[in-house]
Design an enzyme around this catalytic site. Structure first.
Site, PDB file in Angstrom:
ATOM      1  N   ARG A 110      42.241  27.566  42.466  1.00  0.00           N
ATOM      2  CA  ARG A 110      42.521  28.845  41.773  1.00  0.00           C
ATOM      3  C   ARG A 110      43.519  28.666  40.630  1.00  0.00           C
ATOM      4  NH1 ARG A 110      40.355  32.765  45.532  1.00  0.00           N
ATOM      5  NH2 ARG A 110      40.644  34.258  43.891  1.00  0.00           N
ATOM      6  N   ARG A 135      44.957  34.443  37.917  1.00  0.00           N
ATOM      7  CA  ARG A 135      45.986  35.481  37.853  1.00  0.00           C
ATOM      8  C   ARG A 135      47.412  35.021  37.582  1.00  0.00           C
ATOM      9  NH1 ARG A 135      44.147  38.042  43.313  1.00  0.00           N
ATOM     10  NH2 ARG A 135      43.789  35.821  43.640  1.00  0.00           N
ATOM     11  N   ARG A 185      41.162  38.685  29.991  1.00  0.00           N
ATOM     12  CA  ARG A 185      40.432  39.600  30.878  1.00  0.00           C
ATOM     13  C   ARG A 185      40.650  41.076  30.563  1.00  0.00           C
ATOM     14  NH1 ARG A 185      39.534  39.304  36.158  1.00  0.00           N
ATOM     15  NH2 ARG A 185      39.024  41.456  35.745  1.00  0.00           N
ATOM     16  N   ASP A 224      32.966  32.866  40.832  1.00  0.00           N
ATOM     17  CA  ASP A 224      33.376  33.296  42.170  1.00  0.00           C
ATOM     18  C   ASP A 224      32.287  32.895  43.159  1.00  0.00           C
ATOM     19  OD1 ASP A 224      35.650  35.040  43.454  1.00  0.00           O
ATOM     20  OD2 ASP A 224      33.808  35.516  44.504  1.00  0.00           O
ATOM     21  N   TYR A 254      31.509  38.074  53.744  1.00  0.00           N
ATOM     22  CA  TYR A 254      31.569  39.203  52.793  1.00  0.00           C
ATOM     23  C   TYR A 254      30.303  40.057  52.867  1.00  0.00           C
ATOM     24  CZ  TYR A 254      35.674  36.962  50.844  1.00  0.00           C
ATOM     25  OH  TYR A 254      36.917  36.406  50.695  1.00  0.00           O
TER      26      TYR A 254
HETATM   27  O1  1CP Z   1      40.629  28.386  39.338  1.00  0.00           O
HETATM   28  C1  1CP Z   1      39.985  29.402  39.622  1.00  0.00           C
HETATM   29  O2  1CP Z   1      40.487  30.532  39.753  1.00  0.00           O
HETATM   30  C2  1CP Z   1      38.519  29.208  39.703  1.00  0.00           C
HETATM   31  C3  1CP Z   1      37.752  30.406  39.981  1.00  0.00           C
HETATM   32  C4  1CP Z   1      37.645  30.984  41.367  1.00  0.00           C
HETATM   33  C5  1CP Z   1      37.302  30.349  42.555  1.00  0.00           C
HETATM   34  C6  1CP Z   1      37.168  28.865  42.828  1.00  0.00           C
HETATM   35  C7  1CP Z   1      37.721  32.369  41.628  1.00  0.00           C
HETATM   36  C8  1CP Z   1      38.068  33.391  40.644  1.00  0.00           C
HETATM   37  N1  1CP Z   1      37.333  32.566  42.928  1.00  0.00           N
HETATM   38  C9  1CP Z   1      37.095  31.355  43.518  1.00  0.00           C
HETATM   39  C10 1CP Z   1      36.616  31.092  44.866  1.00  0.00           C
HETATM   40  C11 1CP Z   1      36.743  32.145  45.884  1.00  0.00           C
HETATM   41  N2  1CP Z   1      36.488  33.487  45.788  1.00  0.00           N
HETATM   42  C12 1CP Z   1      37.058  31.881  47.241  1.00  0.00           C
HETATM   43  C13 1CP Z   1      37.312  30.504  47.755  1.00  0.00           C
HETATM   44  C14 1CP Z   1      38.679  30.028  47.375  1.00  0.00           C
HETATM   45  C15 1CP Z   1      39.787  30.531  48.215  1.00  0.00           C
HETATM   46  O3  1CP Z   1      39.724  30.370  49.441  1.00  0.00           O
HETATM   47  O4  1CP Z   1      40.754  31.056  47.631  1.00  0.00           O
HETATM   48  C16 1CP Z   1      37.053  33.077  47.935  1.00  0.00           C
HETATM   49  C17 1CP Z   1      37.354  33.293  49.386  1.00  0.00           C
HETATM   50  C18 1CP Z   1      36.676  34.100  47.017  1.00  0.00           C
HETATM   51  C19 1CP Z   1      36.507  35.535  47.280  1.00  0.00           C
HETATM   52  C20 1CP Z   1      37.425  36.325  46.452  1.00  0.00           C
HETATM   53  N3  1CP Z   1      37.173  36.605  45.133  1.00  0.00           N
HETATM   54  C21 1CP Z   1      38.693  36.832  46.786  1.00  0.00           C
HETATM   55  C22 1CP Z   1      39.366  36.731  48.138  1.00  0.00           C
HETATM   56  C23 1CP Z   1      39.284  38.034  48.869  1.00  0.00           C
HETATM   57  C24 1CP Z   1      39.695  37.902  50.317  1.00  0.00           C
HETATM   58  O5  1CP Z   1      38.817  37.917  51.213  1.00  0.00           O
HETATM   59  O6  1CP Z   1      40.915  37.787  50.580  1.00  0.00           O
HETATM   60  C25 1CP Z   1      39.203  37.462  45.637  1.00  0.00           C
HETATM   61  C26 1CP Z   1      40.506  38.182  45.479  1.00  0.00           C
HETATM   62  C27 1CP Z   1      38.226  37.305  44.600  1.00  0.00           C
HETATM   63  C28 1CP Z   1      38.327  37.742  43.193  1.00  0.00           C
HETATM   64  C29 1CP Z   1      38.674  36.647  42.258  1.00  0.00           C
HETATM   65  N4  1CP Z   1      37.981  35.470  42.146  1.00  0.00           N
HETATM   66  C30 1CP Z   1      38.539  34.703  41.141  1.00  0.00           C
HETATM   67  C31 1CP Z   1      39.636  35.456  40.603  1.00  0.00           C
HETATM   68  C32 1CP Z   1      40.492  35.015  39.436  1.00  0.00           C
HETATM   69  C33 1CP Z   1      39.694  36.654  41.310  1.00  0.00           C
HETATM   70  C34 1CP Z   1      40.678  37.784  41.097  1.00  0.00           C
HETATM   71  C35 1CP Z   1      39.997  38.877  40.353  1.00  0.00           C
HETATM   72  C36 1CP Z   1      40.672  39.286  39.116  1.00  0.00           C
HETATM   73  O7  1CP Z   1      41.315  38.483  38.411  1.00  0.00           O
HETATM   74  O8  1CP Z   1      40.508  40.485  38.809  1.00  0.00           O
END
Ligand code: 1CP
Length: 354
Positions: A31, A35, A44, A80, A160
């Site tokens: 990640r 953010r 964004r 994602d 999910y």
């Molecule tokens: O470096 C990076 O950020 C690469 C992009 C990336 C990746 C690898 C994002 C962007 N998401 C993910 C994978 C992801 N998404 C996982 C596996 C990684 C981990 O365990 O952290 C999971 C579980 C998700 C699902 C997800 N998407 C969540 C978690 C929710 C929960 O169940 O707690 C969230 C918050 C998102 C949204 C998301 N995905 C990515 C970002 C930057 C965001 C935040 C949204 C935003 O900026 O508005």
């Protein structure tokens, strides 16, 4: 500096991923795009998460941001784990501060059968973004910088889809898993096909490694993992293996699963921060490398406290077939990017003594 594919293969990240000895321990952060970076928030502004994930120019920009700022040894594709379900027509939103939310959860065989299979034609923006990125990344770093493609593992994506959103207990997911094994099998096969195609598209367009995120697999007992989860992750990792790229397999709270997660078809086992890296190395066995595993909260400690813990991890990593330095889970959104820069520089300057 420009570089070609041969040079990229000798980059520290791909060298370590193949079990070789790199010039320095490679480092990237799960990640890392997103953010914690002010430039991410700017890019964004006014753009919904899923719209950003379907826009090749934005994907390219956001993926490159942490590479520029930190000088990490690999980029991870900005997307994602649920993204491939959007072009399939599912009622999906990624809600700010919440995560993926499905308007119509998937709980019956009819629900599963209504999900189309994914084809590369659903993902032209992914192909375009990966092509843009690999062209740009080729000239960053002494060997070029590899791009890691990723997908969600079937269990984590299923959680999910079945719950309808993020969950703590996975009660509905497990009710289906334990109580309706035929529906579970159909759902897990469906997701395995989707995630494998998502990886294939990224690798075909130029990604040089992949990571399968089974973030929430640690919620199941190892015997249940073997029976209800592992066969489907194996399907994904086998298809990725046929592409000839290194495969990283990661889950949170996964200490009791690490050996199985390796056996599912990984070259590198991701270790979360609750697990001593030595334990992870032993669990992964002599034929697999490890990735990890600094507590993501250590960036909130003074820099020298953080780097002292990083040094211990680098030292421990020497016993592995290959070690890729990372946090033990994703970057916490309130992280100060200067600390991640200091951490990257520290890992790079830490001498490898043979
Ligand atoms: O470096 C990076 O950020 C690469 C992009 C990336 C990746 C690898 C994002 C962007 N998401 C993910 C994978 C992801 N998404 C996982 C596996 C990684 C981990 O365990 O952290 C999971 C579980 C998700 C699902 C997800 N998407 C969540 C978690 C929710 C929960 O169940 O707690 C969230 C918050 C998102 C949204 C998301 N995905 C990515 C970002 C930057 C965001 C935040 C949204 C935003 O900026 O508005």
């Amino acid at each position: 500096m420009t570089s070609d594919v041969t040079s990229l293969q000798s980059s520290p990240f791909l060298t370590a991923a193949r079990g070789g000895t790199p010039s320095h321990t490679p480092v990237w952060f799960m990640r890392q795009a997103g953010r914690a970076l002010p430039e991410y928030h700017k890019a964004r502004e006014g753009v919904a998460m899923l719209d950003a994930c379907m826009n090749a120019d934005l994907i390219t920009e956001i993926t490159l941001q942490p590479v520029r700022r930190y000088g990490v040894d690999a980029a991870i594709f900005f997307s994602d784990i649920v993204l491939p379900l959007k072009p399939l027509g599912l009622d999906l939103e990624i809600k700010p501060g919440v995560g993926p939310v499905f308007g119509s959860p998937v709980r019956t065989l009819e629900d599963v059968e209504a999900i189309p299979d994914l084809t590369p034609e659903h993902l032209p923006f992914i192909t375009q973004a990966v092509q843009n990125l690999t062209a740009e990344l080729a000239s960053i770093g002494a060997h070029g910088t590899p791009l890691i493609g990723f997908a969600g593992a079937p269990f984590t994506v299923a959680s999910y889809l079945v719950e309808g959103g993020p969950s703590k207990e996975y009660a509905k997911t497990k009710a289906l898993m334990f109580g309706a094994p035929d529906i579970w099998d159909a759902l897990m096969r469906k997701i395995a096909g989707i995630s494998a195609t998502f990886l294939e598209v990224q690798v075909a367009a130029g990604a040089s490694a992949v990571q399968l995120f089974d973030s929430w697999a640690g919620a199941v007992h190892p015997r249940d993992y073997e029976r209800f989860v592992m066969p489907y992750s194996r399907l994904v990792l086998e298809r990725a293996g046929a592409l000839g790229v290194p495969r990283i397999h990661f889950g949170v709270n996964s200490a009791s699963l690490l050996t199985l997660m390796g056996e599912a078809g990984a070259d590198i086992v991701g270790v979360d921060w609750r697990t001593p890296l030595e334990f992870g190395i032993a669990a992964a066995g002599p034929d697999r490398g490890v990735q990890g595993n600094l507590d993501p909260a250590l960036v909130f400690a003074p820099t020298e406290v953080m780097t002292a813990r990083a040094a211990e991890i680098i030292e421990a990593g020497r016993a592995a077939k290959g070690h890729i330095f990372n946090l033990g889970h994703g970057v916490i959104p309130s992280t100060n990017p200067d600390q991640l820069k200091a951490l990257t520089d520290f890992v790079h300057s830490y001498e490898i003594v043979q």
